[in-house]
Design a protein around this motif. Structure first.
Motif, PDB file in Angstrom:
ATOM      1  N   UNK A  23       0.848  -1.183   0.000  1.00 40.93           N
ATOM      2  CA  UNK A  23       0.000   0.000   0.000  1.00 40.93           C
ATOM      3  C   UNK A  23       0.883   1.231   0.000  1.00 40.93           C
ATOM      4  N   UNK A  24       0.349   2.288  -0.554  1.00 35.65           N
ATOM      5  CA  UNK A  24       1.052   3.559  -0.565  1.00 35.65           C
ATOM      6  C   UNK A  24       0.211   4.585   0.185  1.00 35.65           C
ATOM      7  N   UNK A  25       0.860   5.405   0.949  1.00 35.09           N
ATOM      8  CA  UNK A  25       0.149   6.485   1.622  1.00 35.09           C
ATOM      9  C   UNK A  25       1.101   7.655   1.834  1.00 35.09           C
ATOM     10  N   UNK A  26       0.530   8.812   1.926  1.00 39.15           N
ATOM     11  CA  UNK A  26       1.303  10.017   2.216  1.00 39.15           C
ATOM     12  C   UNK A  26       0.349  11.044   2.783  1.00 39.15           C
ATOM     13  N   UNK A  86       6.773   7.125  -9.587  1.00 36.65           N
ATOM     14  CA  UNK A  86       6.473   5.751  -9.197  1.00 36.65           C
ATOM     15  C   UNK A  86       4.966   5.556  -9.057  1.00 36.65           C
ATOM     16  N   UNK A  87       4.283   6.501  -8.448  1.00 38.29           N
ATOM     17  CA  UNK A  87       2.832   6.407  -8.281  1.00 38.29           C
ATOM     18  C   UNK A  87       2.152   6.386  -9.642  1.00 38.29           C
ATOM     19  N   UNK A  88       2.587   7.244 -10.563  1.00 43.91           N
ATOM     20  CA  UNK A  88       2.035   7.258 -11.917  1.00 43.91           C
ATOM     21  C   UNK A  88       2.251   5.910 -12.608  1.00 43.91           C
ATOM     22  N   UNK A  89       3.450   5.360 -12.463  1.00 45.41           N
ATOM     23  CA  UNK A  89       3.751   4.055 -13.053  1.00 45.41           C
ATOM     24  C   UNK A  89       2.833   2.978 -12.476  1.00 45.41           C
ATOM     25  N   UNK A 148      -1.580  -1.651 -10.873  1.00 44.20           N
ATOM     26  CA  UNK A 148      -1.342  -2.256  -9.564  1.00 44.20           C
ATOM     27  C   UNK A 148      -2.465  -1.963  -8.575  1.00 44.20           C
ATOM     28  N   UNK A 149      -3.151  -0.838  -8.743  1.00 44.41           N
ATOM     29  CA  UNK A 149      -4.196  -0.468  -7.797  1.00 44.41           C
ATOM     30  C   UNK A 149      -5.564  -0.984  -8.215  1.00 44.41           C
ATOM     31  N   UNK A 150      -5.708  -1.411  -9.461  1.00 44.08           N
ATOM     32  CA  UNK A 150      -7.003  -1.859  -9.964  1.00 44.08           C
ATOM     33  C   UNK A 150      -7.036  -3.336 -10.298  1.00 44.08           C
ATOM     34  N   UNK A 151      -5.898  -3.976 -10.375  1.00 46.96           N
ATOM     35  CA  UNK A 151      -5.803  -5.351 -10.846  1.00 46.96           C
ATOM     36  C   UNK A 151      -6.205  -6.330  -9.750  1.00 46.96           C
ATOM     37  N   UNK A 152      -7.372  -6.956  -9.910  1.00 45.25           N
ATOM     38  CA  UNK A 152      -7.836  -7.920  -8.914  1.00 45.25           C
ATOM     39  C   UNK A 152      -6.938  -9.157  -8.865  1.00 45.25           C
TER      40      UNK A 152
END
Length: 55
Positions: free
Chosen positions: A14-17, A30-33, A39-43
């Protein structure tokens, strides 16, 4: 030289800021990549999550 994992290793992260805080250009890229790569949508990248019906 890289060595592939055999069998493949599934890794979840997970990513957070903090809101309104500075993000370096490298972090932004990196977030754009990760977003473009799905990575955030792939079940399939989340084997512990249930897939949505019909999806």
């Amino acid at each position: 030289m890289g060595a592939p994992f055999n069998p493949a290793q599934i890794m979840n992260f997970s990513l957070c800021w903090r809101a309104n805080e500075y993000l370096s250009l490298a972090n932004k890229r990196f977030i754009e990549f990760a977003q473009k790569a799905g990575f955030f949508n792939n079940q399939d990248a989340h084997p512990t999550r249930k897939k949505k019906p019909g999806g």
